[in-house]
Design a protein around this motif. Structure first.
Motif, PDB file in Angstrom:
ATOM      1  N   ALA A 246      44.134 -52.565  72.862  1.00 55.80           N
ATOM      2  CA  ALA A 246      44.724 -53.051  74.113  1.00 55.80           C
ATOM      3  C   ALA A 246      44.818 -54.573  74.098  1.00 55.80           C
ATOM      4  N   GLN A 247      43.779 -55.242  73.592  1.00 54.48           N
ATOM      5  CA  GLN A 247      43.806 -56.703  73.530  1.00 54.48           C
ATOM      6  C   GLN A 247      44.861 -57.178  72.541  1.00 54.48           C
ATOM      7  N   ALA A 248      44.990 -56.497  71.395  1.00 56.47           N
ATOM      8  CA  ALA A 248      45.997 -56.881  70.410  1.00 56.47           C
ATOM      9  C   ALA A 248      47.402 -56.745  70.987  1.00 56.47           C
ATOM     10  N   LEU A 249      47.650 -55.677  71.725  1.00 60.90           N
ATOM     11  CA  LEU A 249      48.962 -55.497  72.352  1.00 60.90           C
ATOM     12  C   LEU A 249      49.214 -56.577  73.401  1.00 60.90           C
ATOM     13  N   HIS A 250      48.186 -56.892  74.175  1.00 61.56           N
ATOM     14  CA  HIS A 250      48.308 -57.954  75.179  1.00 61.56           C
ATOM     15  C   HIS A 250      48.609 -59.293  74.516  1.00 61.56           C
ATOM     16  N   ASP A 251      47.909 -59.593  73.417  1.00 60.14           N
ATOM     17  CA  ASP A 251      48.149 -60.851  72.702  1.00 60.14           C
ATOM     18  C   ASP A 251      49.572 -60.930  72.166  1.00 60.14           C
ATOM     19  N   ALA A 252      50.160 -59.772  71.881  1.00 55.51           N
ATOM     20  CA  ALA A 252      51.535 -59.726  71.375  1.00 55.51           C
ATOM     21  C   ALA A 252      52.568 -59.729  72.497  1.00 55.51           C
ATOM     22  N   LEU A 435      23.155 -51.697  92.718  1.00 56.35           N
ATOM     23  CA  LEU A 435      22.116 -52.310  91.884  1.00 56.35           C
ATOM     24  C   LEU A 435      21.850 -53.763  92.252  1.00 56.35           C
ATOM     25  N   ASP A 436      22.843 -54.483  92.736  1.00 52.34           N
ATOM     26  CA  ASP A 436      22.732 -55.931  92.909  1.00 52.34           C
ATOM     27  C   ASP A 436      21.507 -56.376  93.698  1.00 52.34           C
ATOM     28  N   PRO A 437      21.162 -55.754  94.825  1.00 49.60           N
ATOM     29  CA  PRO A 437      19.970 -56.220  95.551  1.00 49.60           C
ATOM     30  C   PRO A 437      18.675 -56.013  94.774  1.00 49.60           C
ATOM     31  N   VAL A 438      18.692 -55.079  93.807  1.00 51.73           N
ATOM     32  CA  VAL A 438      17.480 -54.742  93.057  1.00 51.73           C
ATOM     33  C   VAL A 438      17.393 -55.528  91.752  1.00 51.73           C
ATOM     34  N   ASN A 439      18.526 -55.628  91.047  1.00 54.01           N
ATOM     35  CA  ASN A 439      18.551 -56.288  89.737  1.00 54.01           C
ATOM     36  C   ASN A 439      19.865 -57.036  89.582  1.00 54.01           C
ATOM     37  N   PRO A 440      19.985 -58.213  90.187  1.00 55.08           N
ATOM     38  CA  PRO A 440      21.261 -58.943  90.149  1.00 55.08           C
ATOM     39  C   PRO A 440      21.670 -59.377  88.749  1.00 55.08           C
ATOM     40  N   GLN A 441      20.694 -59.628  87.866  1.00 55.63           N
ATOM     41  CA  GLN A 441      21.042 -60.052  86.513  1.00 55.63           C
ATOM     42  C   GLN A 441      21.806 -58.959  85.769  1.00 55.63           C
ATOM     43  N   THR A 442      21.283 -57.733  85.834  1.00 55.18           N
ATOM     44  CA  THR A 442      21.970 -56.637  85.155  1.00 55.18           C
ATOM     45  C   THR A 442      23.318 -56.340  85.810  1.00 55.18           C
ATOM     46  N   ALA A 443      23.373 -56.386  87.119  1.00 55.88           N
ATOM     47  CA  ALA A 443      24.639 -56.151  87.816  1.00 55.88           C
ATOM     48  C   ALA A 443      25.684 -57.173  87.386  1.00 55.88           C
ATOM     49  N   ALA A 444      25.285 -58.437  87.288  1.00 56.08           N
ATOM     50  CA  ALA A 444      26.232 -59.484  86.894  1.00 56.08           C
ATOM     51  C   ALA A 444      26.736 -59.261  85.474  1.00 56.08           C
ATOM     52  N   ARG A 445      25.835 -58.919  84.577  1.00 60.42           N
ATOM     53  CA  ARG A 445      26.251 -58.734  83.185  1.00 60.42           C
ATOM     54  C   ARG A 445      27.135 -57.495  83.023  1.00 60.42           C
ATOM     55  N   MET A 446      26.834 -56.445  83.761  1.00 62.58           N
ATOM     56  CA  MET A 446      27.650 -55.244  83.665  1.00 62.58           C
ATOM     57  C   MET A 446      29.030 -55.435  84.294  1.00 62.58           C
ATOM     58  N   SER A 447      29.169 -56.409  85.170  1.00 58.17           N
ATOM     59  CA  SER A 447      30.462 -56.634  85.825  1.00 58.17           C
ATOM     60  C   SER A 447      31.530 -57.088  84.844  1.00 58.17           C
ATOM     61  N   THR A 448      31.139 -57.514  83.657  1.00 55.17           N
ATOM     62  CA  THR A 448      32.126 -57.978  82.676  1.00 55.17           C
ATOM     63  C   THR A 448      33.039 -56.856  82.195  1.00 55.17           C
ATOM     64  N   ALA A 449      32.731 -55.614  82.534  1.00 51.12           N
ATOM     65  CA  ALA A 449      33.651 -54.523  82.198  1.00 51.12           C
ATOM     66  C   ALA A 449      35.017 -54.736  82.834  1.00 51.12           C
ATOM     67  N   PHE A 450      35.053 -55.507  83.935  1.00 45.07           N
ATOM     68  CA  PHE A 450      36.317 -55.756  84.629  1.00 45.07           C
ATOM     69  C   PHE A 450      37.082 -56.957  84.083  1.00 45.07           C
ATOM     70  N   GLN A 451      36.517 -57.706  83.145  1.00 46.24           N
ATOM     71  CA  GLN A 451      37.076 -59.020  82.832  1.00 46.24           C
ATOM     72  C   GLN A 451      38.441 -58.974  82.141  1.00 46.24           C
ATOM     73  N   SER A 452      38.822 -57.818  81.588  1.00 45.37           N
ATOM     74  CA  SER A 452      40.123 -57.734  80.903  1.00 45.37           C
ATOM     75  C   SER A 452      41.220 -57.188  81.816  1.00 45.37           C
ATOM     76  N   TRP A 453      40.981 -57.141  83.127  1.00 46.83           N
ATOM     77  CA  TRP A 453      41.890 -56.446  84.036  1.00 46.83           C
ATOM     78  C   TRP A 453      43.296 -57.024  84.069  1.00 46.83           C
ATOM     79  N   ALA A 454      43.438 -58.313  83.790  1.00 47.30           N
ATOM     80  CA  ALA A 454      44.745 -58.959  83.925  1.00 47.30           C
ATOM     81  C   ALA A 454      45.756 -58.496  82.884  1.00 47.30           C
ATOM     82  N   ARG A 455      45.309 -57.817  81.833  1.00 46.50           N
ATOM     83  CA  ARG A 455      46.249 -57.438  80.780  1.00 46.50           C
ATOM     84  C   ARG A 455      46.982 -56.132  81.081  1.00 46.50           C
TER      85      ARG A 455
END
Length: 494
Positions: A246-252, A435-455
């Motif tokens: 998906a990233q390769a197609l987006h880059d193209a 999860l955020d109120p209990v473990n904000p660090q893990t919640a923040a790191r897991m949120s990166t699953a959304f980071q490619s949404w713009a493609r």
């Protein structure tokens, strides 16, 4: 937020830079520098300046230019051109490199860095005529000549991933297939196969092209080469992930369709299995490791290759071999590998319960059980499978490993996570907020699953945008998740 600082980039690029330093000063110089480093700084909080000064004092080398790897942001891009000049005494082959690091905020101009470029040359018949040679690039543009060659060689550039740069070079498919079959450098051999597979899949997705015979023949050559480490052969048999494609197609400049990517990757795996079935079956049988389980590297490599063959064979036998292996497996590794193939074949059935019953006393193995199901199930059921597993009594969502296992498994199912219904996005966002109120660090790191949404397409972007807005609007959201979700949300608008 400081909790979001320690990313894979910090550790992986840091290790790569140290690896370059070792290549530049050599084994002996590296050992002397480490001895001096511990003499001077053992027990101290040393700085980068302390680290480099030790290498300068131990080797007599000026590392001022090398320090730019630490002070200058961004990844250098390396372009290369080739020239061949035949003559009566043997030809001269010239490689000309040009380096450029794109501007970053606060650093518009990037002076050239020291880049160690490991190069080998192969004859058209596959023989290596110039073994691995370390070229040291220090200028913006620099040429290197190889003289006395009988014929124009095929280059193997950046062997061993000798520097963390992006190599921009147009390589014909036939050259990639040649390197996959003949290169003596494991990294470049793997990279050639990966690039060829990625290009093949891109054509299959975009043009409904047929699977590449050159790719399949090259994989067959790797599989049949008994001199190669079984673990390496297993690595070569693995196709690029759907997310990578998906990233390769987006880059193209193309909008990736997760459903089509999944279908075409499955079609390529099936074609490989059909063409190489005798060799895959032979390797599957030959890599059996009878007797007591052993964790040594050789045995682990044999298991890796056996399971890689099984995963491909499952595409054409409907999981018959996987079912037999699951019943007879003498180790957790083979049992889990067989279960993975059964899930992918959509015939896990009672094997899921049997695996859970057998390993329920081992939390890490059950983490794997939680991951495999949403990661490998048919994409249209991924969110539903994740929801069912979240209702299991032993889904202890406050345990970071268990939480990562389930949500990481869902996000690993590319077409499932990006299902057009948005069910994957909603489930994921619901659990980040929980999860955020209990473990904000893990919640923040897991949120990166959304980071490619713009493609992706407009409909999927709208679905992700709505979930990110919902997260950011939640009362009492932690600084960790606020920073990450805000950065991801703003990336597509930049």
């Amino acid at each position: 937020e400081i909790n979001n600082f320690y990313t894979a980039t910090v550790y992986e690029k840091g290790a790569e830079v140290i690896g370059m330093l070792k290549r530049l000063v050599g084994e002996g110089g590296y050992r002397r520098a480490l001895d001096l480093y511990f003499d001077r700084h053992d027990g101290e909080a040393a700085t980068i300046e302390d680290w480099l000064k030790v290498f300068e004092d131990a080797t007599g080398r000026d590392l001022t230019q090398f320090k730019r790897w630490y002070t200058d942001a961004g990844t250098p891009r390396l372009t290369v051109s080739e020239a061949w000049s035949p003559d009566a005494n043997g030809g001269t082959y010239t490689l000309t490199f040009h380096q450029k690091t794109p501007p970053t905020p606060g650093q518009d101009r990037k002076p050239p860095r020291v880049i160690p470029i490991a190069v080998g040359l192969l004859n058209p018949n596959g023989d290596e005529v110039v073994p691995t040679t370390m070229l040291e690039m220090t200028e913006t543009s620099q040429s290197f000549r190889f003289e006395g060659l009988a014929s124009r060689p095929v280059p193997s550039i950046l062997r061993g991933f000798s520097a963390p740069v992006v190599l921009d070079r147009t390589v014909p498919a036939r050259e990639r297939a040649f390197l996959l079959a003949h290169d003596t450098d494991p990294f470049n051999r793997w990279e050639a196969g990966r690039a060829l597979a990625r290009d093949t899949l891109a054509r299959m997705v975009g043009e409904a092209a047929e699977p590449s015979p050159a790719l399949i023949d090259g994989l067959g050559a790797v599989l049949a080469d008994g001199g190669l480490d079984p673990a390496f052969r297993a690595l070569c048999l693995a196709l690029p992930s759907e997310d990578d494609l998906a990233q390769a197609l987006h880059d193209a400049g193309r909008v990736p369709d997760p459903d089509r990517i999944h279908a075409e990757r499955l079609r390529l795996e099936t074609a490989i299995a059909r063409r190489l079935e005798p060799a895959l079956s032979a390797a599957f049988a030959a890599m059996e490791t009878p007797g007591p389980f052993s964790p040594d590297a050789a045995s682990a490599g044999r298991r890796s290759l056996r399971l890689a063959c099984l995963a491909l064979l499952t595409r054409i036998d409907g999981g018959a071999r996987a079912a037999r292996l699951f019943e007879t497996a003498g180790s957790m590794t083979e049992s889990a590998g067989a279960l993975a193939s059964l899930i992918a074949a959509d015939r896990a059935g009672g094997a899921l319960a049997a695996f859970h019953d057998r390993w329920k006393g081992n939390r890490l193995v059950i983490d794997k059980w939680f991951t495999l199901q949403p990661a490998l199930c048919p994409p249209d059921r991924a969110a539903g499978v994740a929801e069912r597993l979240a209702a299991q009594p032993d889904f202890d969502w406050k345990n970071p490993n268990r939480f990562r296992a389930l949500l990481g498994g869902l996000s690993a199912n590319h077409a499932g996570f990006h299902a057009a219904s948005g069910a994957g996005y909603r489930f994921y966002a619901d659990w980040l907020l929980r999860l955020d109120p209990v473990n904000p660090q893990t919640a923040a790191r897991m949120s990166t699953a959304f980071q490619s949404w713009a493609r992706y397409d407009a409909d999927r972007r709208a679905l992700v945008r709505a979930e990110l807005d919902r997260i950011l609007a939640a009362p009492g959201l932690s600084r960790d998740l606020t920073e990450m979700a805000g950065r991801i949300r703003g990336a597509a608008d930049a």
